[in-house]
Design an enzyme around this catalytic site. Structure first.
Site, PDB file in Angstrom:
ATOM      1  N   GLU A  17       0.879  -1.275  -0.064  1.00 53.57           N
ATOM      2  CA  GLU A  17      -0.079  -0.001   0.152  1.00 53.57           C
ATOM      3  C   GLU A  17       0.741   1.419  -0.203  1.00 53.57           C
ATOM      4  OE1 GLU A  17      -3.824  -0.267   2.089  1.00 53.57           O
ATOM      5  OE2 GLU A  17      -3.330   1.611   3.057  1.00 53.57           O
ATOM      6  N   ARG A 107     -16.032   4.394   4.081  1.00 57.64           N
ATOM      7  CA  ARG A 107     -16.681   5.439   4.504  1.00 57.64           C
ATOM      8  C   ARG A 107     -15.750   6.544   4.791  1.00 57.64           C
ATOM      9  NH1 ARG A 107     -18.739   5.654  10.591  1.00 57.64           N
ATOM     10  NH2 ARG A 107     -16.592   6.150  10.694  1.00 57.64           N
ATOM     11  N   ALA A 125     -20.086   2.803   4.276  1.00 56.06           N
ATOM     12  CA  ALA A 125     -19.584   2.239   3.082  1.00 56.06           C
ATOM     13  C   ALA A 125     -20.377   1.332   2.261  1.00 56.06           C
ATOM     14  CB  ALA A 125     -18.242   1.496   3.633  1.00 56.06           C
ATOM     15  N   TYR A 146     -12.506  -5.207  10.492  1.00 57.92           N
ATOM     16  CA  TYR A 146     -11.634  -4.798  11.798  1.00 57.92           C
ATOM     17  C   TYR A 146     -11.783  -6.062  12.608  1.00 57.92           C
ATOM     18  CZ  TYR A 146     -12.467  -0.546   9.660  1.00 57.92           C
ATOM     19  OH  TYR A 146     -12.563   0.485   8.742  1.00 57.92           O
ATOM     20  N   HIS A 150     -14.583  -2.476  14.711  1.00 56.33           N
ATOM     21  CA  HIS A 150     -14.237  -0.866  14.424  1.00 56.33           C
ATOM     22  C   HIS A 150     -14.612  -0.202  15.522  1.00 56.33           C
ATOM     23  CE1 HIS A 150     -15.472   3.032  12.681  1.00 56.33           C
ATOM     24  NE2 HIS A 150     -14.674   2.793  11.833  1.00 56.33           N
ATOM     25  N   GLN A 213       5.504   6.066  15.450  1.00 52.99           N
ATOM     26  CA  GLN A 213       4.478   5.088  14.372  1.00 52.99           C
ATOM     27  C   GLN A 213       3.665   4.413  15.327  1.00 52.99           C
ATOM     28  OE1 GLN A 213       6.337   2.589  11.943  1.00 52.99           O
ATOM     29  NE2 GLN A 213       4.628   2.259  10.812  1.00 52.99           N
TER      30      GLN A 213
HETATM   31  P1  FAD Z   1     -18.360   1.295   7.433  1.00 57.08           P
HETATM   32  O1  FAD Z   1     -18.208   0.037   6.914  1.00 57.08           O
HETATM   33  O2  FAD Z   1     -19.468   2.130   6.962  1.00 57.08           O
HETATM   34  O3  FAD Z   1     -18.403   1.000   9.005  1.00 57.08           O
HETATM   35  C1  FAD Z   1     -17.978   2.235   9.938  1.00 57.08           C
HETATM   36  C2  FAD Z   1     -18.843   1.991  11.200  1.00 57.08           C
HETATM   37  O4  FAD Z   1     -20.242   2.096  10.960  1.00 57.08           O
HETATM   38  C3  FAD Z   1     -18.621   0.469  11.613  1.00 57.08           C
HETATM   39  O5  FAD Z   1     -18.542   0.483  13.290  1.00 57.08           O
HETATM   40  C4  FAD Z   1     -19.898  -0.176  11.285  1.00 57.08           C
HETATM   41  O6  FAD Z   1     -19.913  -1.481  12.271  1.00 57.08           O
HETATM   42  C5  FAD Z   1     -21.068   0.674  11.204  1.00 57.08           C
HETATM   43  N1  FAD Z   1     -21.934   0.493  10.224  1.00 57.08           N
HETATM   44  C6  FAD Z   1     -21.538   0.118   9.115  1.00 57.08           C
HETATM   45  N2  FAD Z   1     -22.855  -0.025   8.420  1.00 57.08           N
HETATM   46  C7  FAD Z   1     -23.919   0.372   9.280  1.00 57.08           C
HETATM   47  C8  FAD Z   1     -25.374   0.511   9.422  1.00 57.08           C
HETATM   48  N3  FAD Z   1     -25.986   0.210   8.154  1.00 57.08           N
HETATM   49  N4  FAD Z   1     -25.967   0.866  10.591  1.00 57.08           N
HETATM   50  C9  FAD Z   1     -25.173   1.069  11.438  1.00 57.08           C
HETATM   51  N5  FAD Z   1     -23.951   1.223  11.596  1.00 57.08           N
HETATM   52  C10 FAD Z   1     -23.152   0.754  10.646  1.00 57.08           C
HETATM   53  N6  FAD Z   1      -9.608   5.969   5.304  1.00 57.08           N
HETATM   54  C11 FAD Z   1      -9.240   6.833   4.580  1.00 57.08           C
HETATM   55  O7  FAD Z   1      -9.477   8.196   4.965  1.00 57.08           O
HETATM   56  N7  FAD Z   1      -8.567   6.706   3.594  1.00 57.08           N
HETATM   57  C12 FAD Z   1      -8.247   5.589   3.149  1.00 57.08           C
HETATM   58  O8  FAD Z   1      -7.725   5.267   1.942  1.00 57.08           O
HETATM   59  C13 FAD Z   1      -8.362   4.479   4.001  1.00 57.08           C
HETATM   60  N8  FAD Z   1      -8.195   3.207   3.648  1.00 57.08           N
HETATM   61  C14 FAD Z   1      -8.387   2.333   4.468  1.00 57.08           C
HETATM   62  C15 FAD Z   1      -8.120   0.776   4.225  1.00 57.08           C
HETATM   63  C16 FAD Z   1      -8.225  -0.164   5.070  1.00 57.08           C
HETATM   64  C17 FAD Z   1      -7.851  -1.657   4.775  1.00 57.08           C
HETATM   65  C18 FAD Z   1      -8.905  -0.066   6.417  1.00 57.08           C
HETATM   66  C19 FAD Z   1      -9.064  -1.109   7.294  1.00 57.08           C
HETATM   67  C20 FAD Z   1      -9.300   1.182   6.748  1.00 57.08           C
HETATM   68  C21 FAD Z   1      -9.026   2.408   5.581  1.00 57.08           C
HETATM   69  N9  FAD Z   1      -9.553   3.623   6.071  1.00 57.08           N
HETATM   70  C22 FAD Z   1      -9.041   4.630   5.333  1.00 57.08           C
HETATM   71  C23 FAD Z   1      -9.925   4.015   7.453  1.00 57.08           C
HETATM   72  C24 FAD Z   1     -11.710   3.921   7.129  1.00 57.08           C
HETATM   73  O9  FAD Z   1     -12.212   4.830   6.415  1.00 57.08           O
HETATM   74  C25 FAD Z   1     -12.270   4.030   8.739  1.00 57.08           C
HETATM   75  O10 FAD Z   1     -11.691   3.065   9.690  1.00 57.08           O
HETATM   76  C26 FAD Z   1     -13.605   4.389   8.943  1.00 57.08           C
HETATM   77  O11 FAD Z   1     -13.922   4.819  10.202  1.00 57.08           O
HETATM   78  C27 FAD Z   1     -14.638   3.166   8.720  1.00 57.08           C
HETATM   79  O12 FAD Z   1     -14.496   2.898   7.200  1.00 57.08           O
HETATM   80  P2  FAD Z   1     -15.488   1.740   6.809  1.00 57.08           P
HETATM   81  O13 FAD Z   1     -15.406   1.635   5.155  1.00 57.08           O
HETATM   82  O14 FAD Z   1     -14.877   0.354   7.443  1.00 57.08           O
HETATM   83  O15 FAD Z   1     -16.857   2.165   7.163  1.00 57.08           O
END
Ligand code: FAD
Length: 290
Positions: A17, A107, A125, A146, A150, A213
């Protein structure tokens, strides 16, 4: 090449990455790091997307460069938390024009001072995944998960249900948040498989090479550092070169354990540090042939 296609092959894959420059002035430096990392010919490279919009301008450009200039399959991350639906649409159109086939649908972290969500924003997301399926159905879509839950999740069980919703919506593989105790990952895999999530899961391995870090990583992800890692930090944390070597060894050891336990697809948070990616790849050069 689509990542799902890569993951179907019966072989070990290592992906790396990188992140785009934070300022225009850093473009050259990032390009150099990306070039050196791509020279390792990983199975694919992913490019992060700044949630605050700070670094997002270069994500597609870098992903395109990786694919076109270095012949390495690439994936662009895309977050929806600080973008309107219109911005998300434009970003997807840019990816399509650039020939990018893989997107990590996220997200993003909710900015502390922002009003969220606005009426024209996605909340989670899963909504982004559904939207991509609708307007760019040819894209291969990945999502985040996670192993330790999360940080905002009410419970691990509910978090896993939300991951399942993402997969049911069209997410074809998952990449995990960093973790430092493989048993946590094995336990997570057991729980998600039980919940009916069958897509490939790529463990995300973060080589920690300094005390600073480690602190940042903990703040960002809330991850738990096992005693074994804390002892390493305690002993070597104040000697930068020793800590770097120990951090590389720790990440290598985690990867070897994962491979030995049948996990074939590994994602490394190489963080624009070619020397660290090179050291880990060298450590694994024979191992990944088995
Ligand atoms: P989601 O899947 O939407 O989940 C977020 C939270 O909401 C979780 O607690 C979940 O349980 C809850 N949730 C989901 N759906 C619902 C629903 N329908 N109703 C109620 N609650 C719900 N961040 C950046 O800014 N840029 C990046 O490039 C980036 N890359 C990443 C790559 C990886 C592999 C990982 C693991 C994380 C990355 N992140 C990045 C961080 C990520 O954006 C954050 O961790 C963010 O807080 C959650 O994103 P998500 O897509 O997992 O969210």
């Amino acid at each position: 090449m689509k990542i799902t296609q890569l993951l179907q092959e019966d072989k070990v894959t290592l992906s790396l990455e990188v992140f785009p420059p934070k300022k225009d002035t850093a473009v050259e430096q990032v390009s150099r790091s990306v070039r050196e990392i791509a020279a390792l010919q990983p199975d694919f490279m992913s490019v992060t997307y700044g949630a605050g919009g700070g670094t997002s301008a270069y994500t597609v450009q870098l992903a395109q460069e990786i694919k076109a200039e270095y012949d390495v399959p690439s994936m662009a991350h895309l977050t929806c938390v600080s973008s309107t639906k219109e911005t998300v649409k434009k970003q997807l159109e840019c990816m399509q024009e650039a020939g990018i086939e893989n997107v990590l649908a996220l997200r993003g972290d909710i900015p502390a001072d922002a009003e969220f969500p606005l009426p024209d924003q996605f909340h989670y997301a899963v909504e982004l995944v559904r939207y991509i399926k609708q307007i760019a159905p040819e894209m291969c879509i990945g999502g985040a998960c996670y192993p330790e839950g999360h940080p905002e999740a009410v419970s691990k069980a509910q978090d896993i249900q939300h991951i399942k919703e993402k997969v049911d919506a069209g997410c074809e593989f998952l990449t995990t948040q960093m973790f430092f105790d493989n048993d946590i990952h094995y336990n997570f895999l057991y729980r998600i498989r039980e919940a009916g999530i069958t897509v490939p899961v790529l463990p995300g391995i973060m080589p920690i090479t300094s005390a600073a870090q480690m602190k940042r990583s903990q703040e960002l992800s809330g991850t738990v550092f096992p005693r074994r890692f804390l002892a390493i930090l305690d002993r070597f944390g104040s000697s930068p070169e020793a800590m770097k070597q120990a951090g590389i060894a720790y990440a290598t050891d985690q990867i070897i354990d994962l491979l030995a336990n049948g996990v074939n697809n590994i994602h490394i948070y190489s963080m624009n540090k070619p020397e660290i990616a090179i050291a880990i790849m060298n450590n694994l050069s024979e191992i990944i042939k088995c």
